[in-house]
Scaffold this motif. Structure first.
Motif, PDB file in Angstrom:
ATOM      1  N   PHE A 297      -9.390 -26.152  16.000  1.00 54.54           N
ATOM      2  CA  PHE A 297      -9.929 -25.237  17.003  1.00 54.54           C
ATOM      3  C   PHE A 297      -9.979 -23.817  16.435  1.00 54.54           C
ATOM      4  O   PHE A 297      -9.182 -23.465  15.557  1.00 54.54           O
ATOM      5  CB  PHE A 297      -9.112 -25.272  18.297  1.00 54.54           C
ATOM      6  CG  PHE A 297      -7.642 -24.996  18.124  1.00 54.54           C
ATOM      7  CD1 PHE A 297      -7.163 -23.700  18.096  1.00 54.54           C
ATOM      8  CD2 PHE A 297      -6.731 -26.040  18.020  1.00 54.54           C
ATOM      9  CE1 PHE A 297      -5.802 -23.436  17.955  1.00 54.54           C
ATOM     10  CE2 PHE A 297      -5.378 -25.793  17.884  1.00 54.54           C
ATOM     11  CZ  PHE A 297      -4.920 -24.485  17.844  1.00 54.54           C
ATOM     12  N   PRO A 298     -10.928 -23.008  16.888  1.00 56.38           N
ATOM     13  CA  PRO A 298     -11.031 -21.631  16.365  1.00 56.38           C
ATOM     14  C   PRO A 298      -9.828 -20.804  16.802  1.00 56.38           C
ATOM     15  O   PRO A 298      -9.654 -20.526  17.981  1.00 56.38           O
ATOM     16  CB  PRO A 298     -12.333 -21.111  16.982  1.00 56.38           C
ATOM     17  CG  PRO A 298     -12.540 -21.946  18.204  1.00 56.38           C
ATOM     18  CD  PRO A 298     -11.970 -23.298  17.900  1.00 56.38           C
ATOM     19  N   ALA A 299      -9.013 -20.398  15.842  1.00 57.41           N
ATOM     20  CA  ALA A 299      -7.783 -19.674  16.157  1.00 57.41           C
ATOM     21  C   ALA A 299      -7.886 -18.177  15.899  1.00 57.41           C
ATOM     22  O   ALA A 299      -6.949 -17.442  16.215  1.00 57.41           O
ATOM     23  CB  ALA A 299      -6.627 -20.252  15.338  1.00 57.41           C
TER      24      ALA A 299
ATOM     25  N   ASP B 263      -9.599  -9.551  15.808  1.00 59.49           N
ATOM     26  CA  ASP B 263      -8.261  -9.958  16.247  1.00 59.49           C
ATOM     27  C   ASP B 263      -7.187  -9.316  15.368  1.00 59.49           C
ATOM     28  O   ASP B 263      -7.340  -9.216  14.136  1.00 59.49           O
ATOM     29  CB  ASP B 263      -8.100 -11.479  16.187  1.00 59.49           C
ATOM     30  CG  ASP B 263      -8.862 -12.186  17.294  1.00 59.49           C
ATOM     31  OD1 ASP B 263      -9.390 -11.498  18.183  1.00 59.49           O
ATOM     32  OD2 ASP B 263      -8.921 -13.436  17.262  1.00 59.49           O
ATOM     33  N   GLU B 264      -6.090  -8.926  16.000  1.00 63.75           N
ATOM     34  CA  GLU B 264      -4.924  -8.431  15.280  1.00 63.75           C
ATOM     35  C   GLU B 264      -3.990  -9.593  14.966  1.00 63.75           C
ATOM     36  O   GLU B 264      -3.764 -10.464  15.808  1.00 63.75           O
ATOM     37  CB  GLU B 264      -4.183  -7.381  16.114  1.00 63.75           C
ATOM     38  CG  GLU B 264      -5.014  -6.149  16.466  1.00 63.75           C
ATOM     39  CD  GLU B 264      -5.323  -5.281  15.257  1.00 63.75           C
ATOM     40  OE1 GLU B 264      -4.486  -5.257  14.319  1.00 63.75           O
ATOM     41  OE2 GLU B 264      -6.386  -4.626  15.253  1.00 63.75           O
ATOM     42  N   ILE B 265      -3.442  -9.605  13.751  1.00 69.13           N
ATOM     43  CA  ILE B 265      -2.508 -10.658  13.362  1.00 69.13           C
ATOM     44  C   ILE B 265      -1.222 -10.044  12.844  1.00 69.13           C
ATOM     45  O   ILE B 265      -1.203  -8.910  12.359  1.00 69.13           O
ATOM     46  CB  ILE B 265      -3.099 -11.597  12.289  1.00 69.13           C
ATOM     47  CG1 ILE B 265      -3.368 -10.847  10.983  1.00 69.13           C
ATOM     48  CG2 ILE B 265      -4.364 -12.280  12.804  1.00 69.13           C
ATOM     49  CD1 ILE B 265      -3.724 -11.755   9.820  1.00 69.13           C
ATOM     50  N   ASP B 266      -0.133 -10.795  12.969  1.00 65.41           N
ATOM     51  CA  ASP B 266       1.149 -10.433  12.382  1.00 65.41           C
ATOM     52  C   ASP B 266       1.485 -11.405  11.268  1.00 65.41           C
ATOM     53  O   ASP B 266       1.185 -12.611  11.357  1.00 65.41           O
ATOM     54  CB  ASP B 266       2.264 -10.485  13.429  1.00 65.41           C
ATOM     55  CG  ASP B 266       2.328  -9.227  14.279  1.00 65.41           C
ATOM     56  OD1 ASP B 266       1.638  -8.249  13.951  1.00 65.41           O
ATOM     57  OD2 ASP B 266       3.076  -9.236  15.272  1.00 65.41           O
ATOM     58  N   PHE B 267       2.114 -10.885  10.213  1.00 70.13           N
ATOM     59  CA  PHE B 267       2.688 -11.727   9.168  1.00 70.13           C
ATOM     60  C   PHE B 267       4.158 -11.956   9.516  1.00 70.13           C
ATOM     61  O   PHE B 267       4.895 -11.004   9.789  1.00 70.13           O
ATOM     62  CB  PHE B 267       2.580 -11.045   7.804  1.00 70.13           C
ATOM     63  CG  PHE B 267       1.166 -10.899   7.314  1.00 70.13           C
ATOM     64  CD1 PHE B 267       0.562 -11.911   6.578  1.00 70.13           C
ATOM     65  CD2 PHE B 267       0.430  -9.757   7.602  1.00 70.13           C
ATOM     66  CE1 PHE B 267      -0.746 -11.780   6.123  1.00 70.13           C
ATOM     67  CE2 PHE B 267      -0.870  -9.614   7.156  1.00 70.13           C
ATOM     68  CZ  PHE B 267      -1.467 -10.627   6.414  1.00 70.13           C
TER      69      PHE B 267
ATOM     70  N   VAL C  51       1.142 -16.713   9.877  1.00 73.94           N
ATOM     71  CA  VAL C  51       0.486 -15.642  10.621  1.00 73.94           C
ATOM     72  C   VAL C  51       0.396 -16.044  12.085  1.00 73.94           C
ATOM     73  O   VAL C  51       0.286 -17.223  12.419  1.00 73.94           O
ATOM     74  CB  VAL C  51      -0.924 -15.327  10.069  1.00 73.94           C
ATOM     75  CG1 VAL C  51      -0.835 -14.788   8.655  1.00 73.94           C
ATOM     76  CG2 VAL C  51      -1.835 -16.545  10.137  1.00 73.94           C
ATOM     77  N   GLU C  52       0.434 -15.040  12.949  1.00 71.25           N
ATOM     78  CA  GLU C  52       0.249 -15.246  14.382  1.00 71.25           C
ATOM     79  C   GLU C  52      -0.854 -14.325  14.875  1.00 71.25           C
ATOM     80  O   GLU C  52      -0.894 -13.141  14.519  1.00 71.25           O
ATOM     81  CB  GLU C  52       1.533 -14.944  15.159  1.00 71.25           C
ATOM     82  CG  GLU C  52       1.354 -15.110  16.673  1.00 71.25           C
ATOM     83  CD  GLU C  52       2.565 -14.676  17.482  1.00 71.25           C
ATOM     84  OE1 GLU C  52       2.607 -14.983  18.693  1.00 71.25           O
ATOM     85  OE2 GLU C  52       3.468 -14.029  16.909  1.00 71.25           O
TER      86      GLU C  52
ATOM     87  N   THR D  43       0.029 -20.061  18.198  1.00 66.60           N
ATOM     88  CA  THR D  43       0.172 -21.007  17.085  1.00 66.60           C
ATOM     89  C   THR D  43       0.387 -20.245  15.783  1.00 66.60           C
ATOM     90  O   THR D  43      -0.408 -19.355  15.437  1.00 66.60           O
ATOM     91  CB  THR D  43      -1.074 -21.891  16.950  1.00 66.60           C
ATOM     92  OG1 THR D  43      -1.296 -22.598  18.171  1.00 66.60           O
ATOM     93  CG2 THR D  43      -0.904 -22.897  15.818  1.00 66.60           C
ATOM     94  N   TYR D  44       1.471 -20.579  15.085  1.00 68.09           N
ATOM     95  CA  TYR D  44       1.670 -20.077  13.730  1.00 68.09           C
ATOM     96  C   TYR D  44       0.865 -20.938  12.757  1.00 68.09           C
ATOM     97  O   TYR D  44       0.962 -22.171  12.795  1.00 68.09           O
ATOM     98  CB  TYR D  44       3.142 -20.169  13.327  1.00 68.09           C
ATOM     99  CG  TYR D  44       4.065 -19.173  13.984  1.00 68.09           C
ATOM    100  CD1 TYR D  44       3.827 -17.805  13.907  1.00 68.09           C
ATOM    101  CD2 TYR D  44       5.213 -19.601  14.631  1.00 68.09           C
ATOM    102  CE1 TYR D  44       4.705 -16.895  14.491  1.00 68.09           C
ATOM    103  CE2 TYR D  44       6.094 -18.696  15.209  1.00 68.09           C
ATOM    104  CZ  TYR D  44       5.837 -17.347  15.137  1.00 68.09           C
ATOM    105  OH  TYR D  44       6.699 -16.459  15.707  1.00 68.09           O
TER     106      TYR D  44
END
Length: 421
Positions: free
Chosen positions: A193-195, A200-204, A247-248, A168-169
């Motif tokens: 929901f807790p995303a 956790d690693e995220i991407d922009f 963000v993902e 989910t973006y």
């Protein structure tokens, strides 16, 4: 009865604690073993009258297309129920069991690791008179990790995709500090929901181009309200943020195997998958999906289902008359509006040794993909469709690079009059 008519001749469906008139409708044709979406006749009828109990006459200002023996399916469009809910779990296995009627979303997995679905029967039982096994996707996995294996199952009779695997973006709406961002769930049906979890690693990601321009690590995730989360990050937020960026969560992206399954009576897609880990879709039978047999998307505008793929193998499958004029049999369709061949969304998609029978659907459409291979596939155009009298006309590419199309066979087959395909 299960219905009532009001004074204006409007039909309402009734149940225990619920009542509705408007909602999605589908047609099931048992002769062709096909299901497709249609306009809701109950909504479009000028009026409806009861001739006798359980026998109704509908009046229209158009001529509806229907055949004796077809079955109309309708449901409330609000899907606030679920057949099976797997959340924050690990090593869950469903084996040798059946799910024959799920009145909302089907089997849903969120933020769970290592999920297996094998030798399952997700289809309506004939003796019940039902023609649908679920009112949405049959297996829907959002933000999972580890390995997902879906093998040796029957997927028959859904109101949406048979299998959907995605992330989910969330849109960035504020940067209150150098090391934090406020993000929002954007789709009206997806929130609460807790995303994100610490570590956790995220991407922009740019919403328009769907390209990654930075990464970070979550240190904490604080709820502001059911739609908004404050992320505190280990490193500074990129200075080049733009309106609409998303963000993902790339930690929660699973490896996926979908092998030796049978798909039929699906009004949309057989498999929809977007994950950056290894994907294998092999030795399945897709029979008359009304949309694409396999779809690889990613978009940050409508459903906000992420993300990019990097290693996908589609091999040994049989596609029987899947797709339509608008929906290719295999559809690689990221919804990026900023298109640049030097900035691909998807990579490493290998489509080999499949048998594809089609009437009016393109065999393959791909967009913004690098390293696409389409080899050793058998393509049969039924009824000698003049629009696809060569493989070149049956494949459509947009902004793709490093493409290899080789060693495929292409033929046309004219069926006897009146013979089913």
């Amino acid at each position: 009865f299960c219905y009532e008519l009001d004074r204006e001749g409007r039909l309402f469906w009734l149940g225990e604690g619920w009542r509705f008139r408007e909602g999605p409708m589908q047609t099931f044709d048992p002769v062709s073993n096909t299901t497709w979406r249609m306009d809701n006749w109950v909504e479009r009828a000028l009026r409806i009258e009861e001739l006798e109990p359980m026998q109704l006459r509908l009046y229209f200002d158009f001529t509806p297309m229907v055949k004796v023996g077809n079955v109309l399916q309708t449901r409330d469009g609000i899907r606030d129920q679920v057949g099976v809910f797997i959340v924050e779990s690990i090593d869950i296995r469903f084996s040798s069991c059946g799910m024959h009627f799920m009145h909302g979303l089907g089997m849903v997995g969120q933020y769970s690791e290592n999920l297996t679905f094998e030798q399952m029967d997700l289809s309506p039982r004939a003796e019940t008179g039902r023609t649908a096994a679920g009112f949405a996707d049959l297996i829907h996995l959002s933000g999972c990790s580890g390995k997902v294996r879906i093998s040796d199952n029957r997927f028959i009779g859904a109101h949406d995709d048979a299998i959907n695997v995605h992330g989910t973006y969330l849109r960035i709406i504020d940067r209150p500090e150098t090391h934090s961002v406020r993000v929002r769930f954007m789709h009206p049906q997806t929130y609460g929901f807790p995303a994100f979890y610490p570590g956790d690693e995220i991407d922009f990601v740019r919403a328009a181009s769907l390209t990654t321009f930075g990464s970070n690590r979550v240190e904490s995730a604080e709820w502001i309200n059911p739609r908004e989360i404050l992320l505190k990050l280990a490193h500074p937020v990129p200075d080049e943020l733009k309106a609409g960026d998303v963000v993902e969560n790339v930690t929660w992206t699973p490896e996926v195997e979908i092998v030796n399954n049978y798909f039929a009576r699906i009004p949309t897609r057989g498999v929809l998958v977007t994950t950056m880990r290894k994907v294998v879709i092999a030795d399945n039978v897709f029979e008359r999906m009304h949309m694409s047999g396999i779809s690889i998307g990613a978009e940050a505008i409508s459903w906000h289902e992420s993300g990019r793929v990097q290693d996908v193998t589609i091999c040994g499958n049989q596609f029987i008359e899947c797709g339509s004029n608008e929906h290719p049999v295999i559809y690689i369709s990221p919804e990026n509006t900023d298109i640049n061949v030097s900035a691909p969304i998807h990579r490493g998609i290998h489509i080999e040794n499949n048998r594809i029978e089609t009437r009016n659907a393109q065999v393959l459409s791909a967009k913004s993909t690098r390293g696409l291979i389409f080899k050793k596939n058998e393509i049969i155009v039924l009824d000698g469709n003049a629009g696809f009298n060569s493989l070149d006309k049956a494949i459509h590419l947009i902004a793709c690079s490093e493409v290899e199309i080789a060693d495929n066979t292409f033929s046309t087959e004219r069926l006897l009059a009146g013979k089913e395909g």
